[in-house]
Scaffold this motif. Structure first.
Motif, PDB file in Angstrom:
ATOM      1  N   GLU A 187     -19.122  87.044  67.598  1.00 17.66           N
ATOM      2  CA  GLU A 187     -18.692  88.437  67.554  1.00 17.66           C
ATOM      3  C   GLU A 187     -19.366  89.286  68.612  1.00 17.66           C
ATOM      4  O   GLU A 187     -18.751  90.172  69.178  1.00 17.66           O
ATOM      5  CB  GLU A 187     -18.982  89.018  66.175  1.00 17.66           C
ATOM      6  CG  GLU A 187     -18.208  88.337  65.090  1.00 17.66           C
ATOM      7  CD  GLU A 187     -17.535  89.315  64.175  1.00 17.66           C
ATOM      8  OE1 GLU A 187     -17.997  90.459  64.072  1.00 17.66           O
ATOM      9  OE2 GLU A 187     -16.544  88.917  63.560  1.00 17.66           O
ATOM     10  N   SER A 188     -20.655  89.039  68.850  1.00 15.94           N
ATOM     11  CA  SER A 188     -21.381  89.852  69.828  1.00 15.94           C
ATOM     12  C   SER A 188     -22.667  89.149  70.251  1.00 15.94           C
ATOM     13  O   SER A 188     -23.106  88.199  69.617  1.00 15.94           O
ATOM     14  CB  SER A 188     -21.715  91.228  69.245  1.00 15.94           C
ATOM     15  OG  SER A 188     -22.606  91.085  68.162  1.00 15.94           O
ATOM     16  N   LEU A 238     -19.502  85.280  62.939  1.00 14.74           N
ATOM     17  CA  LEU A 238     -18.922  85.434  61.611  1.00 14.74           C
ATOM     18  C   LEU A 238     -18.872  84.057  60.957  1.00 14.74           C
ATOM     19  O   LEU A 238     -18.215  83.148  61.443  1.00 14.74           O
ATOM     20  CB  LEU A 238     -17.513  86.025  61.706  1.00 14.74           C
ATOM     21  CG  LEU A 238     -16.756  86.167  60.396  1.00 14.74           C
ATOM     22  CD1 LEU A 238     -17.463  87.160  59.468  1.00 14.74           C
ATOM     23  CD2 LEU A 238     -15.325  86.608  60.669  1.00 14.74           C
ATOM     24  N   ARG A 285     -22.167  91.790  56.535  1.00 16.82           N
ATOM     25  CA  ARG A 285     -21.806  92.729  57.600  1.00 16.82           C
ATOM     26  C   ARG A 285     -22.222  94.156  57.255  1.00 16.82           C
ATOM     27  O   ARG A 285     -22.623  94.912  58.109  1.00 16.82           O
ATOM     28  CB  ARG A 285     -20.304  92.678  57.860  1.00 16.82           C
ATOM     29  CG  ARG A 285     -19.872  93.537  59.025  1.00 16.82           C
ATOM     30  CD  ARG A 285     -18.370  93.553  59.200  1.00 16.82           C
ATOM     31  NE  ARG A 285     -17.791  92.283  59.507  1.00 16.82           N
ATOM     32  CZ  ARG A 285     -17.677  91.759  60.742  1.00 16.82           C
ATOM     33  NH1 ARG A 285     -18.119  92.431  61.768  1.00 16.82           N
ATOM     34  NH2 ARG A 285     -17.101  90.597  60.922  1.00 16.82           N
TER      35      ARG A 285
END
Length: 120
Positions: A58-59, A77, A113
């Motif tokens: 994701e990042s 994720l 999250r």
């Protein structure tokens, strides 16, 4: 040209010849990564980790050069849930060599999250 007289002073080079000389190039300090720049190291870390885990990162939450190459923290994720704030993410420490090849990775943290970091 005649014989060289050791007692005679040598002529210095003219200033115009010295001014035309290109500036000396800086040498890279020893111990700094030579290969990819930060952007290509980031891309290499996410692409290679995705292949190994079978999940798309994701990042990238951190990236830093090391003596051996690069080190990144990549967020992935791991378990998608509804609502999205309850999905499970993991943070991986990824080590790349100076050419951008993945040497090692390690999951360092799992979290929901919706969690926020709190000061200690």
């Amino acid at each position: 040209m005649g014989p060289v007289d050791p007692d005679r002073p040598r002529r210095s080079a003219s200033h115009s010849a010295e001014e035309k000389r290109p500036p000396a190039r800086r040498k890279r300090p020893a111990g700094r990564p030579k290969a990819p720049n930060a952007g290509s190291a980031m891309a290499a870390a996410t692409e290679q980790l995705a292949k190994l885990l079978g999940r798309i990162p994701e990042s990238v939450s951190s990236l830093r050069p090391t003596d051996a190459g690069w080190e990144a923290q990549v967020e992935v994720l791991e378990l998608e849930r509804i609502p999205d704030t309850t999905s499970v993410l993991a943070s991986y420490k990824v080590s790349l060599d100076e050419d951008g090849a993945l040497i090692s990775f390690e999951r360092t943290r799992r979290y929901n999250r919706g969690m926020i970091d709190r000061p200690f």
